[in-house]
Design an enzyme around this catalytic site. Sequence first.
Site, PDB file in Angstrom:
ATOM      1  N   CYS A 135      -5.452  -8.478  11.798  1.00 23.63           N
ATOM      2  CA  CYS A 135      -4.435  -9.440  11.353  1.00 23.63           C
ATOM      3  C   CYS A 135      -4.301  -9.405   9.827  1.00 23.63           C
ATOM      4  CB  CYS A 135      -4.813 -10.845  11.824  1.00 23.63           C
ATOM      5  SG  CYS A 135      -3.639 -12.098  11.279  1.00 23.63           S
ATOM      6  N   CYS A 138      -3.702 -12.811   8.194  1.00 27.40           N
ATOM      7  CA  CYS A 138      -4.899 -13.651   8.061  1.00 27.40           C
ATOM      8  C   CYS A 138      -5.802 -13.145   6.933  1.00 27.40           C
ATOM      9  CB  CYS A 138      -5.732 -13.642   9.348  1.00 27.40           C
ATOM     10  SG  CYS A 138      -4.784 -13.736  10.861  1.00 27.40           S
ATOM     11  N   ASP A 139      -5.978 -11.829   6.819  1.00 25.98           N
ATOM     12  CA  ASP A 139      -7.036 -11.285   5.961  1.00 25.98           C
ATOM     13  C   ASP A 139      -6.542 -10.522   4.739  1.00 25.98           C
ATOM     14  OD1 ASP A 139      -8.820 -12.262   7.843  1.00 25.98           O
ATOM     15  OD2 ASP A 139      -8.821 -10.408   8.998  1.00 25.98           O
TER      16      ASP A 139
END
Length: 307
Positions: A135, A138-139
Amino acid sequence: MTETYDVIIIGAGPAGLTAGLYSGRARLKTLILEKATFGGQAATTDLIENYPGFPEGVGGFQLMELMKQQAVEFGAELREIAPVATIEVEGENHIIRTEDDSFTAKAIIIASGSEPKALGIPGEEELRGRGVSYCATCDGAFYRDKVVAVIGGGNSAVEEAIFLTRFASKVYIVHRRDELRADKILQERAAANDKVEVLWDSHLKKILGTGKVEEIVLENKNTGERSSRPVDGVFFYIGTVPNTVFCGGILDMDSRDFIITDERLQTSVPGIFAAGDCRANLLKQVAVAVGEGALAAVEAERYIEEV
Ligand code: NAP
């Protein structure tokens, strides 16, 4: 104690939330169950540019927040639960069981979506969360001025590779062929981005690193030659697997475990419908999931009226 509803929707992504909106507006007692966070994969997409009505694009999280509000506004109840373990049929009722709860519905709509596929190479599982990610939204911010590799050549890989150039100093796209699968507009953007380099005809063989990702080892598909690149992160976008494990042995599914339905989105079991990415459909898009969610809800309403 089993709680009873007219319609229970499994999954709160675009298909599930739209089904909830339509069922709520039909004044059916509606429950939407979600095992993770609402919004599905769409909510982890930075920008969605091909959902009509948003000429500038719309943030995936923002769009899903709006869909959730609209479903709740029209009466759908939303609940976070443990993953659905089984669905069963008892006469006219459909029972959904999780580890902790059970629910009964006259009709069920499965809109459980899909999740990123793992490649299964050495280092992938060991370094998950320590440089291996599925992701970028997200990261991605952890990789400011770092070098990352994105594995895959589809829409997700190319879209997320471009997103990662906001942070990373260099983004490799590792693709197993000499042509990307992604939409042409995304290919053009990747080609025009100085930070993106596509490593063609390349198979990722292993990820090396002590405690964190440090290096990827590639093999050229044509020559068999091996090479390596120092990287700080590896993002996998090699396709998705449907979240349908709880349907095994109950519903007809295709060879890749996507749920088979008729044109009214009814599965092989009367009163159980499927919509969106978990269904064996031709196009995995938010716009398609929304349309299927609407149709499944209308068909579930029709089913309830007729039984
Ligand atoms: P996808 O379209 O199935 O693409 C997967 C990519 O990974 C392909 O390039 C494939 O290579 C590669 N791949 C698959 N297995 C591999 C393996 N074992 N080793 C190395 N590479 C492998 O998956 P996706 O990009 O995750 O997208 C899923 C669906 O969502 C698609 O229908 C996509 O169009 C849709 N989507 C749309 C948008 C958008 O419209 N903006 C955004 C994201 C996703 P090959 O090309 O050689 O098969």
